[in-house]
Design an enzyme around this catalytic site. Structure first.
Site, PDB file in Angstrom:
ATOM      1  N   HIS A 125      -5.384   1.782  11.042  1.00  0.00           N
ATOM      2  CA  HIS A 125      -6.843   1.653  11.158  1.00  0.00           C
ATOM      3  C   HIS A 125      -7.253   0.550  12.140  1.00  0.00           C
ATOM      4  O   HIS A 125      -8.437   0.458  12.491  1.00  0.00           O
ATOM      5  CB  HIS A 125      -7.473   1.349   9.795  1.00  0.00           C
ATOM      6  CG  HIS A 125      -7.355   2.454   8.797  1.00  0.00           C
ATOM      7  ND1 HIS A 125      -7.782   3.740   9.059  1.00  0.00           N
ATOM      8  CD2 HIS A 125      -6.855   2.473   7.534  1.00  0.00           C
ATOM      9  CE1 HIS A 125      -7.554   4.506   7.992  1.00  0.00           C
ATOM     10  NE2 HIS A 125      -6.989   3.762   7.062  1.00  0.00           N
ATOM     11  N   ASP A 162      -0.639   9.970   6.676  1.00  0.00           N
ATOM     12  CA  ASP A 162      -1.431   9.270   5.666  1.00  0.00           C
ATOM     13  C   ASP A 162      -2.588  10.152   5.200  1.00  0.00           C
ATOM     14  O   ASP A 162      -3.073  11.008   5.935  1.00  0.00           O
ATOM     15  CB  ASP A 162      -1.979   7.971   6.279  1.00  0.00           C
ATOM     16  CG  ASP A 162      -2.452   6.977   5.245  1.00  0.00           C
ATOM     17  OD1 ASP A 162      -3.474   7.256   4.594  1.00  0.00           O
ATOM     18  OD2 ASP A 162      -1.806   5.930   5.089  1.00  0.00           O
ATOM     19  N   HIS A 164      -5.478   9.115   4.877  1.00  0.00           N
ATOM     20  CA  HIS A 164      -6.627   8.672   5.666  1.00  0.00           C
ATOM     21  C   HIS A 164      -6.303   8.763   7.159  1.00  0.00           C
ATOM     22  O   HIS A 164      -5.174   8.501   7.569  1.00  0.00           O
ATOM     23  CB  HIS A 164      -6.989   7.227   5.308  1.00  0.00           C
ATOM     24  CG  HIS A 164      -7.291   7.025   3.862  1.00  0.00           C
ATOM     25  ND1 HIS A 164      -6.403   6.423   2.997  1.00  0.00           N
ATOM     26  CD2 HIS A 164      -8.364   7.384   3.121  1.00  0.00           C
ATOM     27  CE1 HIS A 164      -6.925   6.391   1.784  1.00  0.00           C
ATOM     28  NE2 HIS A 164      -8.108   6.974   1.827  1.00  0.00           N
TER      29      HIS A 164
END
Length: 210
Positions: A125, A162, A164
């Site tokens: 991220h 993942d 996300h």
């Protein structure tokens, strides 16, 4: 070569506070399980070092790194750089060491081996100038860029499985033809990116696959 294993116990010193889901247990518990199952007999434990600043600056903005290195402010034990991302006194060094582990893993793979990295804080991220989603530095992006810069590889495929979406990794390589970013994730879960029509731009068109 045998399967390589790379970890740095210093990364456990990245503290996020009580009840935060990204805690040092994420290193401790897998290590305990691996030791209990005697897995280390089958692994080649790899020497490694802290990432050099120039490698990290190929992916992240210098002013962001300088900002991270000064946190937390004097007198504070923890500091939130975003709503869910916490740093403590040793967090920046832990992140740099985690990035160094990733670079060492790339070198091992180029020699013909496979490797498992047990590192934190996580990375996918982390954007060029902003940390979020528990992530400070984008470990996989730093490792991929290192492979390209050192001419260890001409092309890199990053497979992100993942739940996300790795918005930071996508952003870093969104216009780059030599890196394919392939992500499977639950959309539109956090962080809300990773739609089917996000496919890259300019020379990187069609090298992002969500």
């Amino acid at each position: 070569p045998r399967v390589g294993f790379v970890c740095d116990e210093f990364v456990m010193r990245h503290q996020t506070g009580e009840n935060h889901p990204e805690g040092s247990w994420r290193i401790y518990e897998p290590m305990l399980t691996m030791a209990h199952q005697r897995m280390f007999r089958e692994l080649e434990v790899l020497p490694h070092g802290i990432a050099e600043r120039e490698w990290v600056e190929r992916v992240h903005e210098r002013k962001y790194l300088e900002y991270l290195s000064r946190l937390p402010p004097e007198g504070m034990e923890y500091y939130h750089i975003s709503s869910d991302t916490v740093v403590s006194r040793d967090s920046f060094e832990a992140a740099m060491r985690a990035a160094g582990c990733g670079v060492r893993a790339v070198e091992w793979v180029i020699q013909g081996g496979s490797v498992f990295c047990l590192i934190r804080p996580p990375g996918h991220h982390a954007r060029p100038g902003f940390g979020m989603g528990f992530c400070l530095l984008n470990n996989i992006a730093i490792a991929a860029q290192y492979a390209l810069d050192k001419k260890l590889a001409e092309r890199v495929l990053i497979l992100d499985i993942d739940a996300h979406h790795g918005n930071g990794t996508q952003e870093i390589f969104y216009k780059r033809p030599e890196v394919i970013y392939f992500s499977t994730h639950l959309y539109p879960f956090y962080p809300g990116t990773g739609a089917l029509d996000e496919m890259g731009e300019d020379r990187g068109k069609f090298t992002t696959i969500n």
